[in-house]
Design a protein around this motif. Structure first.
Motif, short mmCIF file in Angstrom:
data_model
loop_
_atom_site.label_atom_id
_atom_site.label_comp_id
_atom_site.label_asym_id
_atom_site.label_seq_id
_atom_site.Cartn_x
_atom_site.Cartn_y
_atom_site.Cartn_z
N ASP A 1 0.80 -1.19 0.07
CA ASP A 1 0.21 -0.04 -0.02
C ASP A 1 0.90 1.28 -0.02
OD1 ASP A 1 -2.26 1.46 0.15
OD2 ASP A 1 -2.29 1.66 2.22
N VAL A 2 0.65 2.06 -0.87
CA VAL A 2 1.12 3.36 -0.68
C VAL A 2 -0.05 4.55 -0.97
CG1 VAL A 2 3.30 2.56 -1.69
CG2 VAL A 2 1.68 3.39 -3.35
N ILE A 3 0.12 5.75 -0.81
CA ILE A 3 -0.91 6.50 -0.47
C ILE A 3 -0.48 7.94 -1.35
CG2 ILE A 3 -2.28 8.16 0.93
CD1 ILE A 3 -2.05 6.21 3.10
N CYS A 4 -1.24 7.99 -2.41
CA CYS A 4 -1.37 9.35 -3.15
C CYS A 4 -0.26 9.36 -4.08
CB CYS A 4 -1.65 10.29 -2.42
SG CYS A 4 -2.51 11.73 -3.52
N PHE A 5 0.60 10.83 -3.76
CA PHE A 5 1.81 11.11 -4.47
C PHE A 5 3.04 10.15 -4.21
CE2 PHE A 5 0.86 15.80 -4.72
CZ PHE A 5 -0.42 15.62 -5.46
N GLU A 6 2.87 9.06 -3.17
CA GLU A 6 3.98 8.28 -2.84
C GLU A 6 4.23 7.25 -4.09
OE1 GLU A 6 4.02 7.79 1.90
OE2 GLU A 6 2.78 6.51 0.70
N VAL A 7 3.26 7.16 -5.08
CA VAL A 7 3.58 6.18 -6.01
C VAL A 7 4.81 6.91 -6.99
CG1 VAL A 7 1.80 7.19 -7.57
CG2 VAL A 7 2.45 4.87 -7.84
N ALA A 8 5.01 8.04 -6.88
CA ALA A 8 6.08 8.78 -7.52
C ALA A 8 7.39 8.37 -7.22
CB ALA A 8 5.80 10.14 -7.85
N TYR A 9 7.50 7.81 -6.11
CA TYR A 9 8.79 7.86 -5.28
C TYR A 9 9.29 6.30 -5.34
CZ TYR A 9 8.07 12.33 -3.34
OH TYR A 9 7.66 13.64 -3.17
N ASP A 10 10.31 6.03 -6.10
CA ASP A 10 10.91 4.52 -6.27
C ASP A 10 11.04 3.88 -5.03
OD1 ASP A 10 11.11 5.48 -8.89
OD2 ASP A 10 13.32 5.89 -8.95
N GLY A 11 11.73 4.46 -4.18
CA GLY A 11 12.08 3.62 -2.99
C GLY A 11 10.90 3.32 -1.86
N ILE A 12 9.97 4.01 -2.00
CA ILE A 12 8.44 3.81 -1.11
C ILE A 12 7.92 2.66 -1.98
CG2 ILE A 12 6.27 4.67 -0.20
CD1 ILE A 12 7.71 7.41 -0.08
N VAL A 13 7.54 2.62 -3.06
CA VAL A 13 7.00 1.42 -3.76
C VAL A 13 7.82 0.22 -3.54
CG1 VAL A 13 5.99 0.53 -5.81
CG2 VAL A 13 5.91 3.17 -5.26
N ARG A 14 9.28 0.22 -3.85
CA ARG A 14 9.80 -1.03 -3.55
C ARG A 14 10.07 -1.39 -2.46
NH1 ARG A 14 14.17 1.17 -5.98
NH2 ARG A 14 15.30 2.01 -4.13
N ASP A 15 10.07 -0.66 -1.26
CA ASP A 15 10.02 -1.24 0.13
C ASP A 15 8.96 -2.10 0.21
OD1 ASP A 15 12.39 -0.01 0.73
OD2 ASP A 15 11.31 1.77 1.72
N THR A 16 7.59 -1.75 -0.25
CA THR A 16 6.55 -2.98 0.03
C THR A 16 6.80 -4.11 -0.92
OG1 THR A 16 5.37 -2.24 -1.94
CG2 THR A 16 5.03 -0.96 -0.06
N VAL A 17 7.43 -4.01 -1.98
CA VAL A 17 7.89 -5.50 -2.61
C VAL A 17 8.77 -6.43 -1.99
CG1 VAL A 17 8.43 -6.34 -4.79
CG2 VAL A 17 6.99 -4.42 -5.01
N ASP A 18 9.82 -5.46 -1.36
CA ASP A 18 10.83 -6.23 -0.69
C ASP A 18 10.08 -6.77 0.68
OD1 ASP A 18 13.03 -5.88 -2.41
OD2 ASP A 18 13.56 -3.60 -1.43
#
Length: 531
Positions: free
Chosen positions: A390-407
């Protein structure tokens, strides 16, 4: 493909022409992005700006790059005026344009290197744009990655590169194609006739391979067991910031839509979902502190017989401090405090006020901005049937925030967002980012908004069930829960780190050439740059 003698150090374009090219570059970069989606204009924009700043003084290079940035970002970010007014829009656009200006200055600085080895144009352009995006992604105040070249490639063959090196690799290749285009133009302008055929074919082939060659790259799509997911777009009574004054109506809309979904399931019109996802701000009334709101959500969960991921604001003991969270709400048992995610990257000047004591000296309106606290862990939520990233709103633009969830084990990427304070163009720009993330990490994804656009994205970046804007809608889809661990996920931010390091090396490596240039006498080979 080296320039002929006497051309290693040449004249820059006349300033009026260079300024026109800089503006055209901004227009091309803008039209490449949603809602226009003319993806092939991204390398053209890179080439136009490169030609404009080539062989100029650093100050002129900065000015021309800044002109490109202004032309791009003021219309691209116009939607920010809907919720924040003209001043934050202007400040944000100028801040982004300054970084493009720095890139223009760097391009001017690198001119002797590109002149001496014309074949280096694609490499230098790719490194330069990857490095400037790395800077924009982080500064100022945590960065604002909107308008990246990678986010313009949703319908392009280059989107497949995201699985191999993430957004930085996509940007690098698109910009490198732009470098090949400007090298092609310079080659045609300056090379002897007998060398034109080989040189022209070489640069044209380079651009074509970079842009269309990725179509041959294989993608491993998610497979295995499926989970049935429903997204609920409840809509709001009125667009704009005023939606905040309609908190109960917004919550009721999402409850009503979920109740209707339950009725459709009972009638056999829809499949029974394993999970229902509501958007950001679907309950701006804190259901952990307001029993009435909590009861409404519980009743909806009981009817649909599935957990609901609710987007809400959580209050703290300090009335000024809040969290923007997604929390899992189970049938019968209610909220699961162990399965919730607090937004890690609140938006400066909108969700929190940087340097508040200083800003208060300028205007007391800074106190209208609440103090949203950042979360402290990635958005990995176990729903029983699927693990959400889960990421919220503008966070989808940031590489690390999305990658952390997959990790952290995410099987499905979920973006909860609220576009009620913006417009459809902003929503489509966000959806383009979701498409890239799905390919980047080999996961199916969804975006759910209060007002739209909402939809699902498969592992190739194709959108399914996209909703309209400013309307109520429910979409149900079976998603595959076993995705590959892509090279992009495994490599993390190393592609970007390498590109930035090489860019720094290039900036330092050109210094001897610039010193040699400064020492050349007035013998006809000396550059006479326009100021």
């Amino acid at each position: 493909m080296s320039p002929e003698p006497g051309r290693v150090l040449g004249e820059p374009l006349r300033l009026p022409l260079a300024a026109a090219l800089a503006v055209a570059a901004g227009v091309a970069l803008l039209l490449a992005l949603p809602p226009y989606d003319l993806w092939w204009l991204s390398p053209v924009g890179v080439a136009l700006m490169a030609a404009a700043v080539h062989r100029r003084r650093l100050r002129a290079g900065f000015g021309l790059g800044f002109l490109t940035g202004v032309t791009l970002f003021f219309p691209l970010l116009w939607w920010t005026t809907i919720g924040a007014g003209w001043l934050p829009w202007a400040m944000l656009s100028v801040a982004q344009a300054v970084i493009i200006g720095i890139a223009g200055m760097a391009g001017a600085w690198l001119s002797p290197l590109a002149d001496r080895w014309r074949w280096s144009w694609p490499l230098l352009a790719g490194l330069l744009w990857t490095a400037q995006e790395a800077l924009r992604d982080r500064a100022p105040f945590g960065g604002f990655p909107w308008g990246r070249l990678a986010f313009s490639q949703g319908d392009a063959p280059t989107l497949r590169l995201a699985a191999y090196g993430g957004a930085p690799l996509v940007t690098f290749v698109v910009a490198a194609a732009g470098g090949a285009l400007v090298a092609l133009a310079l080659h045609l302008a300056h090379s002897k006739i007998k060398s034109n055929i080989v040189g022209t074919a070489g640069f044209a082939l380079t651009a074509a391979v970079l842009l269309f060659g990725p179509a041959a790259l294989p993608l491993t799509e998610p497979a295995g067991p499926t989970s049935t997911i429903a997204i609920v777009q409840g809509n709001v009574p009125r667009l704009g910031l005023d939606f905040n004054a309609q908190r109960r109506a917004v919550l009721d809309n999402h409850v009503s839509a979920t109740r209707q979904l339950a009725a459709d399931v009972a009638a056999g019109k829809q499949k029974q979902p394993d999970l229902v996802v509501w958007p950001e701000n679907s309950s701006d009334i804190d259901p952990l502190r307001n029993d009435d709101a909590g009861d409404e959500i519980s009743a909806a969960a009981d009817l649909i017989k599935a957990p609901i991921l609710v987007g809400t604001l959580q209050r703290t003991d300090d009335p000024e401090d809040i969290y923007n969270v997604g929390i899992l709400w189970w049938p019968r048992t209610g909220p699961d405090l162990d399965q919730q995610y607090a937004k890690r990257h609140p938006v400066p000047f909108a969700e929190y006020m940087p340097l508040r004591p200083i800003a208060r000296l300028v205007t007391d309106k800074v106190d209208l901005v609440r103090n949203m606290l950042p979360g402290d862990h990635p958005g990995v939520i176990n729903t029983g049937s699927v693990i959400l990233g889960d990421v919220i709103c503008f966070e989808v633009a940031y590489d690390g925030i999305v990658r952390d969830t997959v990790d952290g084990g995410a099987q499905l990427l979920a973006v909860q967002t609220n576009n009620a304070t913006f417009n459809e163009a902003e929503a489509l720009q966000q959806l383009a980012m979701v498409r890239l993330r799905a390919v980047e990490h080999g996961r199916e994804a969804l975006m759910v908004s209060t007002v739209g656009v909402s939809g699902f994205v498969d592992g190739t970046g194709e959108v399914h069930g996209a909703t309209g804007f400013n309307t109520a809608a429910v979409v149900v889809r079976d998603i595959a829960t076993e995705g590959p661990r892509t090279l992009a996920t495994r490599s993390g931010n190393w592609p970007e780190v390498v590109a930035v390091a090489l860019m720094v090396a290039a900036l330092a490596g050109v210094l001897p050439l610039r010193r040699r240039r400064a020492n050349i006498g007035n013998d006809g080979d000396k550059v006479s740059e326009e100021r």
